[in-house]
Scaffold this active site. Structure first.
Site, PDB file in Angstrom:
ATOM      1  N   TYR A 106      -9.992 -27.876  10.695  1.00 24.07           N
ATOM      2  CA  TYR A 106      -8.746 -28.410  11.251  1.00 24.07           C
ATOM      3  C   TYR A 106      -8.836 -29.927  11.396  1.00 24.07           C
ATOM      4  O   TYR A 106      -7.993 -30.679  10.883  1.00 24.07           O
ATOM      5  CB  TYR A 106      -8.446 -27.753  12.602  1.00 24.07           C
ATOM      6  CG  TYR A 106      -7.342 -28.462  13.355  1.00 24.07           C
ATOM      7  CD1 TYR A 106      -6.087 -28.616  12.779  1.00 24.07           C
ATOM      8  CD2 TYR A 106      -7.569 -29.004  14.613  1.00 24.07           C
ATOM      9  CE1 TYR A 106      -5.077 -29.294  13.455  1.00 24.07           C
ATOM     10  CE2 TYR A 106      -6.576 -29.677  15.288  1.00 24.07           C
ATOM     11  CZ  TYR A 106      -5.326 -29.821  14.709  1.00 24.07           C
ATOM     12  OH  TYR A 106      -4.343 -30.498  15.372  1.00 24.07           O
ATOM     13  N   LEU A 160      -5.482 -23.142  27.550  1.00 25.82           N
ATOM     14  CA  LEU A 160      -5.940 -22.860  28.914  1.00 25.82           C
ATOM     15  C   LEU A 160      -4.805 -22.816  29.937  1.00 25.82           C
ATOM     16  O   LEU A 160      -4.711 -21.865  30.717  1.00 25.82           O
ATOM     17  CB  LEU A 160      -6.969 -23.924  29.325  1.00 25.82           C
ATOM     18  CG  LEU A 160      -7.467 -23.794  30.760  1.00 25.82           C
ATOM     19  CD1 LEU A 160      -8.200 -22.476  30.962  1.00 25.82           C
ATOM     20  CD2 LEU A 160      -8.370 -24.981  31.114  1.00 25.82           C
TER      21      LEU A 160
HETATM   22  N1  UDP Z   1     -10.555 -22.387  27.779  1.00 23.62           N
HETATM   23  C1  UDP Z   1     -11.073 -21.381  28.567  1.00 23.62           C
HETATM   24  N2  UDP Z   1     -10.488 -20.139  28.521  1.00 23.62           N
HETATM   25  C2  UDP Z   1      -9.420 -19.867  27.710  1.00 23.62           C
HETATM   26  C3  UDP Z   1      -8.884 -20.919  26.923  1.00 23.62           C
HETATM   27  C4  UDP Z   1      -9.484 -22.168  26.972  1.00 23.62           C
HETATM   28  O1  UDP Z   1     -12.043 -21.569  29.303  1.00 23.62           O
HETATM   29  O2  UDP Z   1      -8.957 -18.727  27.696  1.00 23.62           O
HETATM   30  C5  UDP Z   1     -11.167 -23.720  27.823  1.00 23.62           C
HETATM   31  C6  UDP Z   1     -11.709 -24.192  26.471  1.00 23.62           C
HETATM   32  O3  UDP Z   1     -13.034 -23.821  26.300  1.00 23.62           O
HETATM   33  C7  UDP Z   1     -11.542 -25.702  26.584  1.00 23.62           C
HETATM   34  C8  UDP Z   1     -10.351 -25.883  27.523  1.00 23.62           C
HETATM   35  O4  UDP Z   1     -10.174 -24.631  28.172  1.00 23.62           O
HETATM   36  O5  UDP Z   1     -12.669 -26.270  27.199  1.00 23.62           O
HETATM   37  C9  UDP Z   1      -9.088 -26.235  26.790  1.00 23.62           C
HETATM   38  O6  UDP Z   1      -8.908 -25.300  25.740  1.00 23.62           O
HETATM   39  P1  UDP Z   1      -7.570 -25.218  24.916  1.00 23.62           P
HETATM   40  O7  UDP Z   1      -7.714 -24.053  23.981  1.00 23.62           O
HETATM   41  O8  UDP Z   1      -6.422 -25.210  25.854  1.00 23.62           O
HETATM   42  O9  UDP Z   1      -7.513 -26.578  24.120  1.00 23.62           O
HETATM   43  P2  UDP Z   1      -8.576 -27.257  23.113  1.00 23.62           P
HETATM   44  O10 UDP Z   1      -9.401 -28.171  23.981  1.00 23.62           O
HETATM   45  O11 UDP Z   1      -9.365 -26.181  22.445  1.00 23.62           O
HETATM   46  O12 UDP Z   1      -7.705 -28.011  22.182  1.00 23.62           O
END
Ligand code: UDP
Length: 332
Positions: free
Chosen positions: A143, A192
């Site tokens: 990505y 998240l």
């Molecule tokens: N995260 C989490 N549980 C979830 C989804 C996300 O703990 O169900 C954590 C993930 O590991 C990251 C943060 O939340 O550290 C943000 O994740 P998200 O997928 O929202 O955005 P990304 O940073 O991947 O673009």
């Protein structure tokens, strides 16, 4: 605002917030979207819609037949790091192949300005925090790599064809239109803040915290959450700056919040507990991603209006509370 603009992916989460902004300001907006992830209900009446994919030459031609355009805003893309690790070639086809077709068409139709949705994923496991535009570009996923390739294509499209571009590296887009018209509705949802809100409201399962043993103060990952409306406004600030030449900006607030801090914010805003349990790390998740927004703040008048996590979560929660089924019809 004067002008006529093509917005690809204008029915998506960030794109729809920009389309609303442009229409509110009286601009003429043409949206090209195939609704693979976007929602028809997210588009205002005032926007002209061409339904189709960037990979479909006829749809692309139909979109440019609506021109001439003062600028193209390119949101339509696949954007999940984890998914890109499973189907990398799909990401290169959708993001690079179709992106190049769009840039090509923009040049052929005499478009002078192009704004690209880029990503913090360009920086991979950043060695320095906060991440500046001078930080090494070392994507750790297809990505991120696909967006870097498109940024490079735009660099050369400027050098050779004079197409000015703004590459906007989004950190974590979050929140919802403060006026309540738009919100976040990914299917499936992987982010998240909406997952924590759904867990609190009883609309989704218990939240899994991806790793509690990261090298951070509370062991959970730290991210820079930026309000989606602030992100949308940054597109207009960057566009206005293009007269001076092409730019690349890191877009965050400059403040990081851990997963546990996000959960606490959702609990404060919703007045409910977020059922959550600790799980393993998610492959590819860097422990800390925080932007330095210094460059865009030095070069434009853009400042985040909603820099506080509480406000970001409040708008996201309000939209979800009022739209428990997202954009699905018969919401209540
Ligand atoms: N995260 C989490 N549980 C979830 C989804 C996300 O703990 O169900 C954590 C993930 O590991 C990251 C943060 O939340 O550290 C943000 O994740 P998200 O997928 O929202 O955005 P990304 O940073 O991947 O673009």
């Amino acid at each position: 605002m004067n002008g006529r603009f093509l917005v690809t992916g204008g029915a998506g989460y960030v794109g729809s917030h920009l389309v609303a902004d442009l229409c509110d300001q009286g601009a003429q907006v043409v949206v090209l979207d195939d609704f693979s992830t976007g929602h028809r209900e997210a588009l205002p009446e005032a926007a002209r819609l061409i339904t189709g994919s960037l990979g479909d030459a006829a749809a692309l031609a139909a979109a440019f037949a609506e021109g001439p355009f003062d600028a193209v805003f390119h949101f339509a893309a696949r954007s999940l790091v984890g998914e890109s690790m499973r189907v990398p070639l799909d990401y290169f086809r959708a993001n690079v192949g179709h992106g190049l077709a769009l840039i090509d068409a923009a040049v052929a139709h005499g478009v002078r300005r192009f704004v690209l949705s880029s990503t913090a994923s360009l920086f991979g496991e950043a060695a320095e925090i906060p991440i500046t535009e001078a930080s090494p570009l070392q994507p750790s996923s297809p990505y991120g790599e696909s967006k870097l390739m498109l940024e490079r294509a735009l660099f050369w499209a400027d050098r050779v064809h004079g197409l000015k571009s703004a590459c906007l590296r989004y950190f974590n887009a979050a929140g919802a239109d403060p006026a309540g018209r738009l919100g976040e509705d990914h299917r499936p949802e992987t982010h998240l803040i909406p997952l924590a809100i759904d867990a609190a409201l009883g609309l989704g399962p218990e939240l899994t915290i991806f790793g509690t043993d990261h090298p951070t103060p509370d062991g959970t990952c730290i991210r820079d959450y930026i309000h989606v409306s602030d992100l949308a406004r940054a597109h207009l600030a960057a566009l206005a700056r293009l007269e001076g030449g092409s730019v690349a900006y890191n877009l965050g607030t400059g403040h990081g919040h851990s997963v546990r801090a996000v959960i606490a914010a959702v609990e404060r805003v919703s007045g409910r507990a977020v059922p959550a349990r600790a799980g393993p790390r998610r492959p590819g998740d860097p422990p800390i991603l925080v932007a330095s927004p210094a460059r865009i703040q030095a070069e434009t008048s853009w400042r985040p209006r909603f820099p506080d996590l509480h406000e970001i979560v409040r708008t996201a929660h309000a939209w979800r509370r009022d739209h428990p089924k997202g954009y699905a019809p018969n919401n209540t």
